[in-house]
Motif scaffolding. Structure first.
Motif, PDB file in Angstrom:
ATOM      1  N   LYS A  61     -19.748  13.101 -15.503  1.00  0.00           N
ATOM      2  CA  LYS A  61     -19.476  13.040 -16.711  1.00  0.00           C
ATOM      3  C   LYS A  61     -18.797  11.386 -17.267  1.00  0.00           C
ATOM      4  CE  LYS A  61     -17.535  17.900 -15.863  1.00  0.00           C
ATOM      5  NZ  LYS A  61     -15.955  18.178 -16.157  1.00  0.00           N
ATOM      6  N   GLN A  86      -5.267  23.575 -17.061  1.00  0.00           N
ATOM      7  CA  GLN A  86      -4.365  22.717 -18.041  1.00  0.00           C
ATOM      8  C   GLN A  86      -2.936  23.264 -17.764  1.00  0.00           C
ATOM      9  OE1 GLN A  86      -7.186  22.768 -18.392  1.00  0.00           O
ATOM     10  NE2 GLN A  86      -7.727  20.480 -18.432  1.00  0.00           N
ATOM     11  N   ASP A 134     -16.142  26.727 -16.209  1.00  0.00           N
ATOM     12  CA  ASP A 134     -16.413  25.533 -15.494  1.00  0.00           C
ATOM     13  C   ASP A 134     -15.089  26.775 -14.924  1.00  0.00           C
ATOM     14  OD1 ASP A 134     -17.915  23.993 -16.253  1.00  0.00           O
ATOM     15  OD2 ASP A 134     -16.667  22.535 -16.711  1.00  0.00           O
ATOM     16  N   ILE A 192      -8.146   9.393 -23.277  1.00  0.00           N
ATOM     17  CA  ILE A 192      -9.262  10.806 -23.566  1.00  0.00           C
ATOM     18  C   ILE A 192     -10.713  10.180 -23.810  1.00  0.00           C
ATOM     19  CG2 ILE A 192      -9.718  12.095 -24.329  1.00  0.00           C
ATOM     20  CD1 ILE A 192      -8.683  13.125 -21.736  1.00  0.00           C
ATOM     21  N   ARG A 230      -8.856  21.392 -25.560  1.00  0.00           N
ATOM     22  CA  ARG A 230      -8.111  20.979 -23.985  1.00  0.00           C
ATOM     23  C   ARG A 230      -7.596  20.031 -23.435  1.00  0.00           C
ATOM     24  NH1 ARG A 230     -11.092  20.468 -18.634  1.00  0.00           N
ATOM     25  NH2 ARG A 230     -12.912  19.882 -19.437  1.00  0.00           N
ATOM     26  N   HIS A 231      -8.377  18.875 -23.186  1.00  0.00           N
ATOM     27  CA  HIS A 231      -7.440  17.618 -23.395  1.00  0.00           C
ATOM     28  C   HIS A 231      -6.143  17.751 -24.111  1.00  0.00           C
ATOM     29  CE1 HIS A 231      -9.940  17.565 -19.736  1.00  0.00           C
ATOM     30  NE2 HIS A 231     -11.491  16.847 -20.055  1.00  0.00           N
ATOM     31  N   ASP A 235     -14.357  16.025 -24.787  1.00  0.00           N
ATOM     32  CA  ASP A 235     -14.163  17.297 -23.808  1.00  0.00           C
ATOM     33  C   ASP A 235     -15.573  17.803 -25.035  1.00  0.00           C
ATOM     34  OD1 ASP A 235     -13.827  19.073 -22.115  1.00  0.00           O
ATOM     35  OD2 ASP A 235     -12.403  19.986 -22.763  1.00  0.00           O
ATOM     36  N   TYR A 273     -12.900  13.156 -31.069  1.00  0.00           N
ATOM     37  CA  TYR A 273     -12.446  14.046 -30.264  1.00  0.00           C
ATOM     38  C   TYR A 273     -11.008  13.847 -30.680  1.00  0.00           C
ATOM     39  CZ  TYR A 273     -10.829  17.186 -26.676  1.00  0.00           C
ATOM     40  OH  TYR A 273     -10.072  18.476 -25.448  1.00  0.00           O
TER      41      TYR A 273
END
Length: 589
Positions: free
Chosen positions: A235, A133, A30, A294, A306-307, A300, A249
């Protein structure tokens, strides 16, 4: 512990860079999508992914603009993204240390929290991973320090710095405006007794960041003709399936960063429940809002949580303040041993967590970039490719591209399948009929694999794809790629005039032998001795077709040509191993 803050900074940065070196050269696919936008922007083609109708297939405008500034200076864009990520990460460390130095927090507490931070792979992986990020975390850290300053000093002298950081957060990611909402609500409620304060907060924390957001919305509507970016259409679909995935997650992220997260959560409990600390309530509001968000959007799919980066920053602040407000003096002398033990435990756990190890193993993006470079050097610059990996191959090839997953396509996100919201996040869309109407020259799944995802299953059933596209296994140096070539593609298919047909060698079929070879900027068909290779062409004028020319190597071959029911069949049987570039036929009445 007699370390000064400068020594703490140096030690932390050294450990951070060592951690980055361990995960190098990880770079997210990405990220390469964003860099394609950046490259085209630098070249004066606009903030778009292809020529034609522009779409907003990115969600990190400020990050793209920052990398464009570095790229404009001549720096390789991948290195520009890495350098920016590293600089923002080091900046985050520096801001945290400077903030608590000014608050006269014991160095041991800050050093402990900072070591936990830099030994957590989420920070290092995404410092070099190419996405936004680190910048997002840096700006969020600046927001936290300004809010902490307002609370501790009871002064609004620096509140307009807070305005800028919140505004830039909103430009870095669309969800960045969430922190404006929380911060504005918190400050307005906390200082509601004074009218002057309310006016100051409304102007600085509500109006100015909102102007940043509105400016981007105005640009989006003017340039893209939309108010919602493609990223949201592709998404975001709130369903039970996605919420369940998002909850898993979040739980996995907590367990995957257990030492830091547990201490952060416990410290937050101390701040909010026992100490009734105002800044603790602010941290709690932010953490609750971010985790809820989230969870709703489904989490993710990338390595190293990552998030969860955002939550880790909140927890760093809660750990330091929790130690400051709650740790008895008699514990101070035993702190060094406790720090050492917890840091060792954290390092051991982090290097054994599968999600972190993914960043060590994931290197397919580089294979995709190699393929993209080969396609760029082999085929005309108008060659249309269709891909599922929308970063590495399009970025390296610079060829016009159909993003079959829809992120960088106008049509696909606006025509989702009925089961949208029940599959893999960001990999649920696809429309085989639409892709075929685009008449791509080459279709590529992953970085050269068999059909996959929803679009792959559709294409396997699509008559145009199964009839007109030839599957080949292309060798290039040490790698093999499965590619699907369009027999009638504008750039890679047959070339025809009234009296001549030029047929690329790679279009000849053999059920057991589909090998082709990239060599010297050409793609040659490898043909084995006595094997039968054929191609059947439709809608060819009825003529007496004869061989005019054959290009390749070791061209000893028996050829049969016949025409029946509007179809022209050419059969080739090599007398020895050969490499066929193309076959030219001449037709006479």
């Amino acid at each position: 512990m007699k370390f000064g803050y400068r020594i703490i900074f140096i030690v932390s940065v050294v450990i951070f860079f060592l951690n980055c070196a361990y995960y190098y050269p990880f770079f997210s696919d990405d990220s390469l999508i964003s860099l394609r936008y950046t490259q085209r922007f630098i070249e004066g083609k606009g903030l778009n992914w292809n020529d034609g109708h522009p779409v907003e297939g990115y969600s990190n405008l400020f990050w793209i603009l920052c990398t464009a500034i570095l790229g404009k200076s001549g720096l390789d864009l991948i290195w520009a993204a890495r350098i920016l990520g590293l600089a923002c990460s080091v900046g985050t460390i520096a801001v945290i240390l400077n903030c608590f130095r000014k608050l006269h927090v014991k160095k041991e507490y800050v050093f402990f929290a900072t070591l936990l931070f830099v030994t957590t792979p989420c920070i290092s992986v995404w410092a070099i991973g190419g996405l936004e990020q680190p910048l997002y975390g840096f700006l969020l850290t600046l927001v936290l320090t300004e809010v902490l300053y307002i609370i501790t000093s009871k002064s609004f002298r620096r509140i307009y710095l807070l305005s800028v950081w919140l505004g830039l957060l909103a430009l870095t990611r669309p969800d960045g405006f969430l922190f404006t909402i929380i911060t504005a609500g918190f400050l307005l409620f906390t200082y509601r007794q004074t009218k002057t304060n309310l006016l100051t907060i409304t102007l600085a924390v509500v109006c100015i960041p909102t102007l940043f957001l509105l400016s981007q919305l105005a640009f989006r509507y003017t340039y893209y003709g939309e108010l919602v970016p493609n990223t949201a259409l592709v998404k975001v679909k709130i369903t039970f399936h996605h919420i369940l995935h998002g909850a898993f997650y979040t739980l996995s992220s907590f367990l995957g960063t257990f030492v830091l997260s547990f201490l952060g959560l416990y410290s937050l409990f101390i701040l909010v429940i026992r100490k009734k600390d105002l800044f603790g309530f602010y941290l709690l509001l932010n953490i609750a809002a971010w985790i809820s968000y989230i969870t709703l959007v489904g989490g993710d799919i990338f390595p190293a949580y990552r998030h969860y980066y955002v939550v880790l920053i909140f927890f760093i602040f809660s750990i330091i303040l929790g130690l400051k407000l709650n740790l008895p003096n008699w514990v101070h002398n035993k702190l060094q041993a406790g720090i050492a033990i917890l840091i060792v435990i954290n390092v051991f756990l982090q290097y054994n967590i599968p999600q972190n190890h993914r960043a060590v193993e994931e290197r397919w993006e580089f294979k995709g970039m190699n393929l993209g470079s080969t396609l760029k050097n082999t085929f005309p610059d108008k060659t249309l490719i269709a891909v599922t990996a929308a970063g590495c191959i399009p970025y390296a090839s610079e060829l016009p591209t159909v993003d079959m997953m829809g992120l960088n396509d106008y049509y696909i996100p606006r025509h989702p399948p009925a089961n949208f919201g029940t599959g893999i996040l960001a990999h649920e869309l696809g429309d085989a009929d639409y892709v075929m109407t685009r008449n791509p020259d080459i279709v590529i799944f992953d970085v050269g694999n068999t059909p996959s995802f929803y679009i792959g299953e559709q294409l396997k059933k699509n008559k145009t794809f199964t009839k007109n596209f030839i599957k080949v296994t292309a060798s290039d140096r040490d790698a093999d790629y499965i590619l699907f070539f369009n027999t009638y593609g504008n750039s890679t298919g047959i070339k025809r005039t009234d009296s001549e047909l030029t047929i690329p060698g790679y279009l000849f079929r053999n059920n057991e032998d589909n090998a082709v070879l990239f060599t010297k900027k050409k793609l040659l068909k490898k043909m084995s001795i006595n094997n039968r290779y054929e191609i059947i062409l439709n809608d060819i004028p009825s003529k007496n077709w004869k061989i005019k020319n054959v290009l390749g190597k070791n061209l000893e071959v028996d050829t049969e040509i016949y025409q029946k029911n509007g179809q022209l069949t050419i059969i080739m049987i090599p007398k020895k191993e050969l490499l066929l570039e193309s076959l030219v036929l001449e037709g006479k009445d």
